[in-house]
Design an enzyme around this catalytic site. Structure first.
Site: not given
Ligand code: HEM
Length: 352
Positions: A62, A328
């Site tokens: 993201h 995260y």
């Molecule tokens: C094992 C599963 C997942 C992994 C490894 C993962 C990994 C990540 C990572 C590395 C980030 C960036 C975090 C940061 O630097 O602040 C991120 C952001 C995000 N993830 Fe995931 N994610 C997973 C599952 C999910 C799920 C299930 C959802 C929704 C229900 C989701 C929604 C989001 C959203 C909306 C963002 C952006 C949030 C922002 O604007 O900072 N992710 N994810």
């Protein structure tokens, strides 16, 4: 999903890439015994790096986003199920971020890329609640391992602009739960823009009320506005620019709708929807009033960790939740220690 948005484009949109490296990274992952160890963070960061490159200063997934601010007006209906402060009648400040899934901070917007909305409530009050949601009906993966394998299988092969079809085929054969989730996702075409998208938390949580009763729930933010401006053709930031323009025209609103699980409903698998007839409760209205470019001190520097929960909301045993919290935090630590380049979406440069 419209006809132009194929399963492949959804999978690319959901994040990722590098089939030819999958075997090597997979071997490292097994060697590190991260499966079930609760410590997959380095493996995931290596995976994002392999697929997207360094993306210095940006989120490792993201990566492309824009900051939004506003408030949440709780109507008190949530108190039946949760004693969380956010559900007491009142108005609470919110800082959020619209994003596109995937770790390329300068990727051109595409309708099939999953859209995210992160929200931090109560900021900077004494309690906090953070959630990061998607515009999908279910999540494609049931486990962290599934997410990781899909990340690698969807790596774009240089020179082709597409993932290796054989790697994706092998991935889907090994992950029937993802194939089933993708079939559900394909039946629900994305909305026109961010402004008319429903954002869902997808993982199950427990609401705990004043009497200590625990209830499994999922939450969604359902748009009050029924349409959004179409992204302008040829604009690589078309989706983001459209919501910036929409916000200039006035606030955007979403109802927070809590869906209550019945006994026996799946609580640890985000690929599985609950039946449509489950009870829902409208617990309040989110109003977003402005958009800002990512910058020091705004949502750029917030980690929308899904386990930042107030008293009255507890996690389920869904294995995605602890992995998300862990990864995260690692992504946050890494990106905040890196030099920052300007974000793709510069709000002040969005034309009228
Ligand atoms: C094992 C599963 C997942 C992994 C490894 C993962 C990994 C990540 C990572 C590395 C980030 C960036 C975090 C940061 O630097 O602040 C991120 C952001 C995000 N993830 Fe995931 N994610 C997973 C599952 C999910 C799920 C299930 C959802 C929704 C229900 C989701 C929604 C989001 C959203 C909306 C963002 C952006 C949030 C922002 O604007 O900072 N992710 N994810």
């Amino acid at each position: 999903m419209n006809a132009a948005v194929s399963r492949r484009s959804v999978l690319i949109g959901m994040g990722a890439v590098g089939a030819f490296l999958a075997a090597d990274l997979g071997a490292v992952a097994y060697a590190n015994k991260w499966i079930g160890s609760g410590a997959p963070r380095k493996t995931f960061l290596d995976g994002f790096l392999t697929v997207y490159g360094p993306q210095l200063g940006f989120r490792k997934n993201h990566a492309k986003g824009v900051v939004v601010t506003g408030y949440f007006e709780s109507n008190g209906n949530g108190q039946e199920l949760s004693r969380a402060a956010v559900f007491r009648p009142g108005k609470f400040p919110v800082v959020g971020r619209f994003s596109l899934s995937g770790g390329d901070a300068h990727v051109a917007d595409a309708p099939g890329a999953a859209r995210g909305l992160g929200l931090a409530f109560g900021f900077p009050e004494s309690w906090q609640w953070r959630t990061a949601m998607l515009n999908l009906p279910v999540f494609p993966d049931a486990t962290p391992r599934g997410f990781y394998d899909r990340l690698l299988a969807s790596k774009v092969v240089p020179g082709t602009g597409a993932p290796d079809p054989a790697a994706m085929k092998a991935f889907l054969a090994a992950h029937p739960e993802t194939a089933a989730a993708m079939a559900i996702i394909k039946k629900q075409p994305p909305a026109i823009g961010f402004g008319d998208s429903t954002f869902r938390g997808l993982n199950v949580f427990y609401f705990v009320n004043e009497s200590g009763v625990r209830t499994p729930v999922r939450w969604s933010f359902v748009p009050q506005q029924t349409t959004a401006p179409k992204p302008r053709g040829g604009d690589p930031n078309g989706l983001f620019d459209a919501v910036v323009r929409q916000l200039r025209g006035g606030p955007l609103r979403w109802h927070m709708v809590v869906t209550v699980g019945n006994p026996g409903d799946p609580v640890t698998d985000a690929t599985q929807p609950w039946p449509d007839d489950r009870r829902t409760i409208d617990v309040g209205l989110l109003t977003l009033t402005s958009a800002e470019t990512e910058a020091r001190g705004n949502a750029r520097d917030i980690n929308f960790d899904p386990l930042t929960l107030p008293d009255g909301i507890e996690p389920s045993d869904d294995p995605l939740l602890s992995a998300r919290s862990d990864v995260y935090a690692a992504s946050y630590r890494q990106r905040t220690g890196e030099p920052k380049s300007p974000s793709a979406v510069q709000v002040q440069e969005v034309s009228a």
